[in-house]
Scaffold this motif. Structure first.
Motif, PDB file in Angstrom:
ATOM      1  N   GLN A  49     -17.239  48.709  43.083  1.00  0.00           N
ATOM      2  CA  GLN A  49     -17.589  49.960  42.403  1.00  0.00           C
ATOM      3  C   GLN A  49     -16.363  50.776  42.014  1.00  0.00           C
ATOM      4  O   GLN A  49     -16.394  51.492  41.029  1.00  0.00           O
ATOM      5  CB  GLN A  49     -18.504  50.806  43.295  1.00  0.00           C
ATOM      6  CG  GLN A  49     -19.877  50.205  43.486  1.00  0.00           C
ATOM      7  CD  GLN A  49     -20.674  50.936  44.545  1.00  0.00           C
ATOM      8  OE1 GLN A  49     -20.164  51.337  45.575  1.00  0.00           O
ATOM      9  NE2 GLN A  49     -21.958  51.104  44.272  1.00  0.00           N
ATOM     10  N   THR A  50     -15.283  50.688  42.775  1.00  0.00           N
ATOM     11  CA  THR A  50     -14.103  51.493  42.475  1.00  0.00           C
ATOM     12  C   THR A  50     -13.250  50.868  41.388  1.00  0.00           C
ATOM     13  O   THR A  50     -12.500  51.559  40.717  1.00  0.00           O
ATOM     14  CB  THR A  50     -13.204  51.677  43.717  1.00  0.00           C
ATOM     15  OG1 THR A  50     -12.679  50.406  44.090  1.00  0.00           O
ATOM     16  CG2 THR A  50     -13.958  52.323  44.863  1.00  0.00           C
ATOM     17  N   GLY A  51     -13.340  49.545  41.234  1.00  0.00           N
ATOM     18  CA  GLY A  51     -12.506  48.865  40.244  1.00  0.00           C
ATOM     19  C   GLY A  51     -11.064  48.697  40.686  1.00  0.00           C
ATOM     20  O   GLY A  51     -10.231  48.222  39.921  1.00  0.00           O
ATOM     21  N   PHE A  52     -10.735  49.083  41.909  1.00  0.00           N
ATOM     22  CA  PHE A  52      -9.361  48.951  42.403  1.00  0.00           C
ATOM     23  C   PHE A  52      -9.262  47.678  43.217  1.00  0.00           C
ATOM     24  O   PHE A  52      -9.910  47.536  44.249  1.00  0.00           O
ATOM     25  CB  PHE A  52      -8.972  50.156  43.257  1.00  0.00           C
ATOM     26  CG  PHE A  52      -7.547  50.098  43.751  1.00  0.00           C
ATOM     27  CD1 PHE A  52      -6.486  50.222  42.875  1.00  0.00           C
ATOM     28  CD2 PHE A  52      -7.271  49.911  45.093  1.00  0.00           C
ATOM     29  CE1 PHE A  52      -5.173  50.164  43.322  1.00  0.00           C
ATOM     30  CE2 PHE A  52      -5.960  49.865  45.556  1.00  0.00           C
ATOM     31  CZ  PHE A  52      -4.920  49.986  44.666  1.00  0.00           C
ATOM     32  N   HIS A  53      -8.465  46.715  42.749  1.00  0.00           N
ATOM     33  CA  HIS A  53      -8.322  45.420  43.396  1.00  0.00           C
ATOM     34  C   HIS A  53      -6.843  45.055  43.510  1.00  0.00           C
ATOM     35  O   HIS A  53      -6.309  44.333  42.673  1.00  0.00           O
ATOM     36  CB  HIS A  53      -9.066  44.338  42.616  1.00  0.00           C
ATOM     37  CG  HIS A  53     -10.520  44.627  42.446  1.00  0.00           C
ATOM     38  ND1 HIS A  53     -11.412  44.517  43.481  1.00  0.00           N
ATOM     39  CD2 HIS A  53     -11.228  45.046  41.387  1.00  0.00           C
ATOM     40  CE1 HIS A  53     -12.624  44.832  43.052  1.00  0.00           C
ATOM     41  NE2 HIS A  53     -12.535  45.169  41.793  1.00  0.00           N
ATOM     42  N   PRO A  54      -6.163  45.566  44.541  1.00  0.00           N
ATOM     43  CA  PRO A  54      -4.733  45.251  44.670  1.00  0.00           C
ATOM     44  C   PRO A  54      -4.514  43.793  45.077  1.00  0.00           C
ATOM     45  O   PRO A  54      -5.381  43.162  45.673  1.00  0.00           O
ATOM     46  CB  PRO A  54      -4.267  46.199  45.782  1.00  0.00           C
ATOM     47  CG  PRO A  54      -5.500  46.446  46.598  1.00  0.00           C
ATOM     48  CD  PRO A  54      -6.647  46.415  45.619  1.00  0.00           C
ATOM     49  N   LEU A  55      -3.348  43.291  44.744  1.00  0.00           N
ATOM     50  CA  LEU A  55      -2.923  41.954  45.167  1.00  0.00           C
ATOM     51  C   LEU A  55      -2.219  42.061  46.510  1.00  0.00           C
ATOM     52  O   LEU A  55      -1.594  43.074  46.816  1.00  0.00           O
ATOM     53  CB  LEU A  55      -1.947  41.362  44.144  1.00  0.00           C
ATOM     54  CG  LEU A  55      -2.483  41.135  42.735  1.00  0.00           C
ATOM     55  CD1 LEU A  55      -1.339  40.768  41.795  1.00  0.00           C
ATOM     56  CD2 LEU A  55      -3.525  40.046  42.740  1.00  0.00           C
TER      57      LEU A  55
END
Length: 172
Positions: A51-57
Motif C-alpha cells: 500500500q505504501t509503494g516503498f520497496h527498498p533494496l
C-alpha cells in the motif's frame, strides 16, 4: 510544542541525554477538536508495504546473500570487511558518521514518510544533504568482532520491521 510532550513521545526523562545524530520522533500536532476532546479517532492499522509503494533494496548486493537475523528492531547480515554497501532507495542523506554501538552509520531520508539506517560501516562515502539512488555506494562494511550490516527502517519517525518492505534486485 511543549518540551514535556516531546520527551513523552520519545520515552525521555530529565536524566536523558540527547546526542548529535540521535533521531527524535515529533508527535503530530493535535487539532482544536482533539484538544477539546470533541472527537475520537480510531487507530488504523499501518498500511502494508504494497500500500505504501516503498520497496527498498537490501543494501548489500553480493551474489551469495547471507542469512539476515533480527537485531533489535532491525536486521543484521554478517559480511566481510570491505563489502560494498549501497543506498537502499533514492533519497537524501541526513547523517553520515560515528554512532555509538554501530560504528560509522548512514541515515537516509526517503520522502516524507520513510528513512533508513545502515550501521556497521568502516568507511562511508556520502555526506549530509547529498542525494543518493540505489546505485550509490554509501560505504564499506567495517572490521570488528562481528562485521556486517545493521539495517533499520523508520516510518514516520518510528522503527518498523524492514523485512516486509524489502525487495531483492533482479538477477541477484
Amino acid at each position: 510544542m511543549p518540551l514535556a510532550r516531546l520527551m513523552e513521545a520519545n520515552g525521555l526523562n530529565e536524566d536523558s541525554v540527547i546526542r548529535a545524530g540521535d533521531v527524535l520522533a515529533l508527535p503530530r500536532a493535535k487539532t482544536p477538536a482533539e484538544n477539546s476532546g470533541q472527537t475520537r479517532q480510531k487507530e488504523a492499522a499501518p498500511p502494508s508495504a504494497a500500500q505504501t509503494g516503498f520497496h527498498p533494496l537490501w543494501p548489500l548486493r553480493t551474489e551469495a546473500a547471507g542469512k539476515r537475523t533480527a537485531r533489535g528492531s532491525g536486521l543484521f547480515e554478517a559480511a566481510a570487511p570491505g563489502t560494498a554497501v549501497y543506498a537502499p532507495a533514492s533519497g537524501t542523506v541526513l547523517h553520515s558518521g560515528w554512532m555509538k554501538e554501530y560504528g560509522n552509520a548512514v541515515f537516509i531520508r526517503h520522502g516524507d514518510e520513510f528513512a533508513t539506517f545502515c550501521g556497521g560501516l568502516g568507511i562511508f562515502y556520502v555526506i549530509p544533504g547529498q542525494s543518493v539512488t540505489p546505485e550509490t555506494k554509501i560505504g564499506l562494511v567495517g572490521e570488528g568482532a562481528d562485521p556486517g550490516l545493521t539495517f533499520h527502517l523508520l516510518r514516520k519517525g518510528k522503527t518498523v520491521d524492514p523485512a516486509p518492505f524489502l525487495v531483492t534486485p533482479t538477477g541477484k
